[in-house]
Structure formats: structure tokens, C-alpha cells
Enzyme design. Structure first.
Site, PDB file in Angstrom:
ATOM      1  N   CYS A 157      -4.172 -33.423  11.354  1.00 21.63           N
ATOM      2  CA  CYS A 157      -5.108 -32.642  11.787  1.00 21.63           C
ATOM      3  C   CYS A 157      -6.452 -32.430  10.588  1.00 21.63           C
ATOM      4  O   CYS A 157      -7.336 -32.605  10.745  1.00 21.63           O
ATOM      5  CB  CYS A 157      -4.841 -31.506  12.437  1.00 21.63           C
ATOM      6  SG  CYS A 157      -4.067 -31.650  13.908  1.00 21.63           S
ATOM      7  N   THR A 197      -2.021 -36.640  26.405  1.00 19.49           N
ATOM      8  CA  THR A 197      -3.700 -36.792  26.287  1.00 19.49           C
ATOM      9  C   THR A 197      -4.397 -37.785  27.100  1.00 19.49           C
ATOM     10  O   THR A 197      -5.292 -37.795  27.249  1.00 19.49           O
ATOM     11  CB  THR A 197      -3.917 -37.316  24.749  1.00 19.49           C
ATOM     12  OG1 THR A 197      -3.092 -38.384  24.512  1.00 19.49           O
ATOM     13  CG2 THR A 197      -3.393 -36.079  23.646  1.00 19.49           C
ATOM     14  N   TRP A 228      -7.526 -46.644  20.718  1.00 22.59           N
ATOM     15  CA  TRP A 228      -7.843 -46.251  22.323  1.00 22.59           C
ATOM     16  C   TRP A 228      -8.992 -46.533  22.755  1.00 22.59           C
ATOM     17  O   TRP A 228      -9.270 -46.640  23.957  1.00 22.59           O
ATOM     18  CB  TRP A 228      -7.339 -44.807  22.209  1.00 22.59           C
ATOM     19  CG  TRP A 228      -8.138 -43.893  21.552  1.00 22.59           C
ATOM     20  CD1 TRP A 228      -8.050 -43.434  20.359  1.00 22.59           C
ATOM     21  CD2 TRP A 228      -9.470 -43.356  22.214  1.00 22.59           C
ATOM     22  NE1 TRP A 228      -9.114 -42.828  19.804  1.00 22.59           N
ATOM     23  CE2 TRP A 228     -10.009 -42.745  20.953  1.00 22.59           C
ATOM     24  CE3 TRP A 228     -10.127 -43.635  23.299  1.00 22.59           C
ATOM     25  CZ2 TRP A 228     -11.127 -42.242  21.112  1.00 22.59           C
ATOM     26  CZ3 TRP A 228     -11.176 -42.888  23.173  1.00 22.59           C
ATOM     27  CH2 TRP A 228     -11.863 -42.162  22.281  1.00 22.59           C
ATOM     28  N   GLU A 253     -12.898 -37.687  24.194  1.00 20.98           N
ATOM     29  CA  GLU A 253     -12.613 -38.741  24.363  1.00 20.98           C
ATOM     30  C   GLU A 253     -12.550 -39.262  25.923  1.00 20.98           C
ATOM     31  O   GLU A 253     -12.181 -40.311  26.246  1.00 20.98           O
ATOM     32  CB  GLU A 253     -11.129 -39.151  23.633  1.00 20.98           C
ATOM     33  CG  GLU A 253     -11.217 -38.875  22.334  1.00 20.98           C
ATOM     34  CD  GLU A 253      -9.997 -39.335  21.653  1.00 20.98           C
ATOM     35  OE1 GLU A 253      -8.912 -39.722  22.254  1.00 20.98           O
ATOM     36  OE2 GLU A 253      -9.998 -39.088  20.443  1.00 20.98           O
ATOM     37  N   ASP A 259       3.384 -48.373  12.838  1.00 24.66           N
ATOM     38  CA  ASP A 259       2.648 -47.755  14.129  1.00 24.66           C
ATOM     39  C   ASP A 259       1.655 -48.507  14.717  1.00 24.66           C
ATOM     40  O   ASP A 259       0.773 -48.220  15.142  1.00 24.66           O
ATOM     41  CB  ASP A 259       1.885 -46.653  13.388  1.00 24.66           C
ATOM     42  CG  ASP A 259       1.247 -45.627  14.358  1.00 24.66           C
ATOM     43  OD1 ASP A 259       1.664 -45.654  15.500  1.00 24.66           O
ATOM     44  OD2 ASP A 259       0.111 -45.066  13.980  1.00 24.66           O
ATOM     45  N   GLU A 290       5.372 -39.719  16.620  1.00 26.56           N
ATOM     46  CA  GLU A 290       5.281 -39.308  15.045  1.00 26.56           C
ATOM     47  C   GLU A 290       6.121 -37.966  14.831  1.00 26.56           C
ATOM     48  O   GLU A 290       6.366 -37.405  13.780  1.00 26.56           O
ATOM     49  CB  GLU A 290       3.836 -38.891  14.551  1.00 26.56           C
ATOM     50  CG  GLU A 290       3.095 -39.898  14.136  1.00 26.56           C
ATOM     51  CD  GLU A 290       2.831 -40.984  15.379  1.00 26.56           C
ATOM     52  OE1 GLU A 290       2.323 -40.688  16.102  1.00 26.56           O
ATOM     53  OE2 GLU A 290       3.189 -42.308  15.130  1.00 26.56           O
TER      54      GLU A 290
HETATM   55 CA    CA Z   1       1.501 -43.601  16.589  1.00 28.38          CA
END
Ligand code: CA
Length: 715
Positions: free
Chosen positions: A641, A183, A413, A88, A324, A201
Site C-alpha cells: 500500500c 475486488t 486489469w 476502478e 506473478d 500474495e
Molecule cells: Ca498477484
């Protein structure tokens, strides 16, 4: 004799270097230090910061690659990282060197002309994977002086020597007893390295902090939400006088969320650093803040002084977030003529689906409008506050609600880009929806409690549990039957921030698009989930050039120039939060850095074959109640995941596997070796032994076997 003479010469050289200071060391070594002046007005040939310069427009003033000649764009060089992983990061380019980061916060430097690897640095963060919400990706590094900075997954902020990749200093930014992770890319302003964190989370309290670029010493810390009680002795204490009344029942869990994990930008004239703040923890506002309230600074943009962290203003985009809806999405600073007046604006397209134009000196709302379909709000009032649909507050109504957009957001993002040439903002937009069902007991009292039914995505015939009966019809208007977190469609949206309307949309072939770059050559560059890197006409969206990357693309491209040649650089690697969903198994190719130029003749090797393992589960022998127990455990511990309903994206062998196809479900002992004891920890699969007892792993395996048998029956 010879060795000692060389040693002496080295020592002399070293002493001379040490005498002239860090900035000159860099110059002596053949480069120029990265400074505030360079980051404010970056040379057109360079890409010095995350969004190119402090304003983060992701617009390259280079025009050698144009609409007229882009057809002859070809690969100049590429580098394969040797593993399938989510990439990313935006590449940074300075003085002929390109710097990138990969999974687990690893940093690489290459000769930007040839692709020759100069060095790599591997901090060893695999052990922290258990504390990440959404895979171990990293969005990039920062440059300042003679150093490269990376925020490591386990909370270390690390300064590397830009020439050698050797560690200069390393600072642990949060205590190891909290489930935060890093991240995002750091930003460096006036010698202060700024980094936030993620993990809302997982029951955490977010903060952003500044560190001395020379020493790594913390200079300030700004908590984004109030603590359980009282002041923290931090610079945010003053701001909490504004925030605390918006949590009328206090912050009973002490978590609150608000992790600032990505978007930042800096205005050097106003000396304001803008930081996007994340979602609430738990998600369900009725659980998180029983007294109600807007819960500042969740879902907000905050403006602070970069040297001290002192609060200046805030603008909340999602009051009392329950969905969220983070505001961590990339921030762009642009000067726009609005009603005949040149305004210093901040442009933002957060997850909640509204596009905002703010006055970045004051934080005041100028204008805004939804840039895609939504049902959680009907518009913005005169102050920019959302006019909510009361039905969206599932925690208050106690009725299920399918919200649009879903938690993936109308835009996440993936970097958007603003072209001063066209006046348009190019947004990697997504349309999605998600079912929220109030469940205050979800997750017990544990830190990973979200307060809604995390298994609620189990709608379809494939994924439904026997105990759930037939799939519900028409939960609310016309969107029933949706699978959790599966984007319905994705497109590049060219948005006119003045007229607040779409100029054009370019639909993506598969349901995911990566970050975007616009250039003075009249082009918009971007990749997507269909293994394609493409260039588009910036005025019409016409597709002018495409390249088969063999791998799905998430990251945003960068452009630079060397010796009169313009290059476009892109990281391609499939992973992150999207990979486990949607089943885009073709996107699972080699992770690589690719650099393009006109007439480039480099060729990628043939795509390595990847045969998905067959679905061949053992017979199911346990009770429905046991499977249900496993489903709840899976939703809370595994799906972030391995995908909703255990339908992974088929990542492997080093990405999160589609567990229905895993050989480890054949026997409980083998399953426990991996899940409890961490047999695959070197590949990023954490050991869950401390969190899941034997009864739990048995239920988990039973649920995965059930899902595998369901799929086999239907297929
Ligand atoms: Ca979130």
C-alpha cells in the site's frame, strides 16, 4: 386515521407486488428486468454488464459522438465522492439509472440523465483492509432481474434491491480465517451469480463459485489449485485429476494461489463461462512446488458450465508461474475470420506479455505473439506454450534475474477493448521490469511468504540500505538500475489479432493508462495518470479531444444513450496498486464520476489544493541491522500500500500515505497507536497489532526514518 389508510393501501400494493414475482416487481416499478437475452444482445443504448454484455468487448454500437464532432464533447454532470480513493469500476447503465461501486465495496445509484443520487450502500469493509494485497478497490457491480450484486472486500456477496439499495440477501463466500478478499465484479448467468477472489500474495487457495441469484445459496465451488491432500467434495474434484499430477511434490503449503480476481466472459451459445486464474502462492515456483511441474490451473483460462461449475477445458498461459504472471486480465469473446474461416475466438492479453487467440469452443491455441518487449520467454511453440529463457527461473538457477515484464504485467486489469469496426484490440499496455532474487526463507514459514527477496527493488542511491553496499551493475542485459515495480512506459496499443502486429501506439504522458472503450463513432476513449480523459481516432490513434479530470484515471469508461443523447461515463480516482509507486502525486485529486455529452456545459470545481507534508524526520539513532530488519518487515507488510522503499505516491489524507512525510514517525508511541492499535482504521489503515510485536514496529519506524533521512540528504 390518515396514516392507517395509507398503511392499508401500502400493504395492499405490497401484497399485489409479491404475488407477481420478482421480474414483474421490477417492471411495475418502472423498469425492465435484466435477463439473459438482454445480456446476450444488450440494447445499444445500455451498458448492462461489466464489459457491456456477455462477450465483454467493451465496444459501444452508439455513433452519435463521432470523430467529426467529438471536439464539442463536454461535461454533462459529475458527482464527487468526497474522498481521495482508487476507483476502478466500470459504470453499469439500465433504464435511466447508473450503478457504480467505490472503495471498500460501496455501491451508488444515480439518475443517468441528471446525476441525481438515488441511493448508496456502505457495507463497512474497512476492517478487512489488513487482508488485502493491493488496496480496497472494487471493479463494479452486476445486474440481474430486479437486483444489483456486489462482491464485498470481506468476502460477502451481497444482493441489493436495484430501486432502493436495501440488502435482499448477503452470503459469506469464504471462511474468515483465510486472507482472501473480493475486488472483482460478479457476473450473473442463468440466475447464478459467479464471483472469485484475490489474495495470492497472502497465502491463500483460490476458488470461483456460483450462488443462487434469488437466495444467495451456494450452488457450486471450483478450487483453482489442488489442496494439501485429497478431494474437497466440490465440483472441482474432477478437474483436480488433471491438475494434481502437475504438482509432482504436492502442494506442501496448502495455499497455491490461483485466485480468480477479475476476468470472466460467457458464451451463451456454447454455454461456457471463461474464468482467468491468478498467480502462484508463494510466487517462487521452486518454493511453492519443490517437485516442479506446470502447477495447473495457475496462469490459465478455464472454461466451465455456469450452472454447475463443471470443468470443460483449460489453457495454461504461464506454466509453473514464478513472476506473478496472472491470467486474470479481462477476457474478450469475438468471432474472427481466420484463414477464410469464421472462428469463435477468445482474445486475451495477460500479464506475461503474449497476446493469445484461442478457439473458445475447445480451448485450443490458434495463434499468439508477444505484444511488447519481454525477456522471460522467446516465443510460443505450436501449442501456445511459452519457450522459456532458462535464466528467468531464478528459483532454480539461484541467480538474480531482472524479468521483463515485471509483476505489474505488460497489461494488468485495466480493461482492453475490441472494435468489430476496425478489427483491432486496444490494450492499455505497460513496459516494466523487476528484479527477482531467490530467497526460500523470506517471510519465515508465515502465510505471506513469497519465496523471493521482497526488498530486492532497493537499487537506487535514494533507496539503498547502508548494509547493501554499492548498487549492482548489469545484473542482466541492460536493465539494471530499475526501481521495483516502476513502469518504464505506458501506451495504448492498437493490436491486430489476425496479423499479430501493432497498428499504432499512443504513448501516455505519465507512466500509467486506464481502461479503454471503443465506439461505432470511430473513437477510442481512455484516461491516464496525467489527469487526462481523451478520445482518439480508432484507426490512427490521433488525439481528437481531451478533458482535465484533475485526478488520475484507472477505470474503463462506458457509453449509453437516453432520449437520443449519447453519454460517456467515467470513474476517476487514483489508488489501487499503482498509486503507491512512481510518485505521480499530481494524480491525487478528488474521486468522482463524470458523464459527458456533446455540448455538455457542467464545470468541475477548482482542484482543491493538496500540499504534501514536508519530509522532516527525527535523527536516526539505531543500528544498520535494526534498519535492515525494518526494511524486510516493510517489504512484506507495508509496501503493497505504501510503496516500494517507502516512497509512497503521496496519497492522502484518506489514501495510503507517503510514510516518510507522516507525522506519526516522530514518536514511537504515536506510530504504535496507528500501526498496532488501528487509530486510523476508519481511513483504511488496519491494526497490525496481532502480526507485529513492539520490536517489529520499532524496526519499521527506524527503517522509515532512515528512508526519510536518505531522501532529505539527497534532495
Ligand atoms: Ca498477484
Amino acid at each position: 386515521m390518515r396514516a392507517s389508510r395509507i398503511g392499508k393501501r401500502l400493504a395492499l400494493a405490497l401484497a399485489a407486488v409479491m404475488a407477481v414475482g420478482a421480474a414483474q416487481v421490477w417492471a411495475a416499478a418502472g423498469g425492465a428486468p435484466v435477463t439473459a437475452a438482454r445480456l446476450t444482445a444488450a440494447a445499444p443504448a445500455e451498458w448492462l454488464g461489466h464489459g457491456r454484455d456477455y462477450y465483454e468487448q467493451r465496444f459501444s454500437p452508439l455513433a452519435r459522438i463521432s470523430q467529426a464532432n467529438v471536439k464539442s464533447l463536454g461535461l454533462a454532470w459529475h458527482f464527487d465522492f468526497g474522498e481521495r480513493q482508487g476507483l476502478e469500476a466500470t459504470p453499469l447503465v439500465h433504464d435511466g439509472v447508473i450503478y457504480v461501486s467505490t472503495d471498500f465495496s460501496e455501491v451508488w445509484a444515480f439518475d443517468a440523465r441528471t446525476g441525481r443520487k438515488l441511493w448508496d450502500y456502505k457495507p463497512g469493509t474497512q476492517y478487512w483492509q489488513i487482508n488485502t494485497c493491493c488496496s480496497p478497490i472494487n471493479r463494479g457491480v452486476a445486474l440481474w432481474g430486479d437486483k444489483v450484486f456486489v462482491g464485498a472486500l470481506d468476502g460477502r456477496l451481497i444482493a441489493l434491491n436495484a430501486k432502493t439499495g436495501k440488502v435482499v440477501w448477503s452470503t459469506q463466500t469464504f471462511p474468515k480465517d483465510t486472507r482472501l478478499s473480493i475486488t472483482g465484479a460478479p457476473r450473473v448467468i442463468k440466475g447464478v451469480v459467479v464471483i472469485g477472489n484475490g489474495g495470492a500474495e497472502l497465502g491463500v487457495r483460490g476458488f470461483v463459485a456460483g450462488y443462487d441469484a434469488q437466495t444467495g445459496k451456494q450452488k457450486w465451488k471450483f478450487y483453482t489449485v489442488p489442496g494439501k491432500s485429497g478431494d474437497d467434495g466440490q465440483v472441482s474434484d474432477a478437474a483436480m485429476k488433471i491438475a494434481r499430477p502437475t504438482w509432482p511434490g504436492g502442494n506442501p503449503s496448502g495455499f497455491g494461489g490461483g485466485t480468480p480476481w477479475d476476468g470472466m466472459a460467457y458464451d451463451p451459445e456454447l454455454d461456457l463461462l471463461y474464468v482467468g486464474v491468478g498467480n502462484g502462492s508463494p510466487w517462487n515456483a521452486a518454493v511453492r512446488s519443490p517437485g516442479g511441474g506446470d502447477n495447473l490451473f495457475l496462469g490459465s483460462v478455464i472454461a466451465i458450465r455456469p450452472e454447475t461449475g463443471q470443468y470443460v477445458w483449460h489453457f495454461q498461459e504461464t506454466p509453473g508461474d514464478s513472476w506473478d504472471y496472472t491470467s486474470t486480465q479481462p477476457i474478450i469473446l469475438a468471432d474472427l475470420k481466420i484463414n477464410g474461416q469464421l472462428r469463435k475466438t477468445l482474445l486475451h492479453a495477460p500479464k506475461n506479455g503474449f497476446f493469445y487467440v484461442l478457439d473458445r469452443a475447445t480451448g485450443r491455441f490458434i495463434q499468439g505473439k508477444n505484444y511488447g518487449p519481454m525477456n522471460w520467454a522467446t516465443g510460443l511453440d505450436a501449442n501456445g506454450r511459452p519457450i522459456e529463457n532458462p535464466a528467468a527461473r531464478y528459483g532454480d538457477t539461484k541467480k538474480p534475474f531482472v524479468a521483463s515484464p515485471g509483476p505489474g504485467g505488460a497489461h494488468d486489469w485495466q480493461p482492453m477493448s475490441f472494435s468489430p469496426k476496425t478489427g483491432l484490440v486496444y490494450i492499455p499496455a505497460t513496459e516494466s521490469n523487476y528484479l527477482y532474487i531467490d530467497d526460500p526463507t523470506e517471510g519465515g514459514a508465515g502465510p505471506t511468504r513469497l519465496g523471493y527477496n521482497t526488498g530486492s527493488g532497493a537499487f537506487s542511491a535514494v533507496t539503498r540500505l547502508p548494509s547493501q553496499g554499492p548498487a549492482p551493475a548489469n545484473i542482466n542485459e541492460g536493465v539494471a538500475g530499475a526501481d521495483a515495480a516502476t513502469p518504464r512506459s505506458a501506451y495504448i496499443l492498437a493490436w491486430d489479432p489476425l496479423k499479430q502486429e501493432a497498428r499504432f501506439r499512443v504513448p501516455m504522458l505519465k507512466t500509467f493508462n486506464g481502461g479503454l472503450l471503443s465506439t461505432a463513432g470511430g473513437l477510442v476513449f481512455g484516461g491516464n495518470g496525467a489527469n487526462e480523459f481523451a478520445a482518439y481516432n480508432d484507426a490512427t490513434g490521433e488525439r481528437l479531444w481531451t478533458f482535465d479530470t484533475q485526478t488520475g484515471v484507472l477505470a474503463g469508461p462506458a457509453s449509453y444513450e437516453l432520449d437520443g443523447v449519447q453519454y460517456v461515463a467515467l470513474m476517476a480516482g487514483w489508488g489501487g496498486t499503482v498509486a503507491p509507486y512512481g510518485g505521480l502525486t499530481d494524480a491525487n485529486g478528488p474521486a468522482r464520476l463524470m458523464v459527458f455529452k456533446l455540448g455538455g456545459r457542467d464545470k468541475l470545481p477548482p482542484k482543491p489544493p493538496y500540499q504534501r507534508p514536508p519530509i522532516n524526520p527525527p535523527a536516526q539513532t539505531v543500528s544498520i541491522a535494526e534498519i535492515d530488519k525494518g526494511a524486510a518487515l516493510f517489504a512484506r507488510n507495508c509496501q503493497r500500500c505504501h510503496g516500494g522503499n517507502a516512497i509512497g505516491g503521496g496519497l492522502g489524507p484518506t489514501g495510503p500515505a507517503d510514510l516518510r512525510r507522516s507525522p506519526f514517525i516522530q514518536a514511537q508511541a504515536a506510530f504504535d497507536q496507528v500501526v498496532s492499535k488501528g487509530a486510523l482504521q476508519h481511513q483504511g489503515m488496519a491494526a497490525f497489532g496481532a502480526e507485529l510485536d513492539t520490536g517489529m514496529t520499532q524496526a519499521l519506524r527506524a527503517y522509515i526514518i532512515h528512508q526519510a533521512n536518505q531522501t532529505k540528504t539527497i534532495n
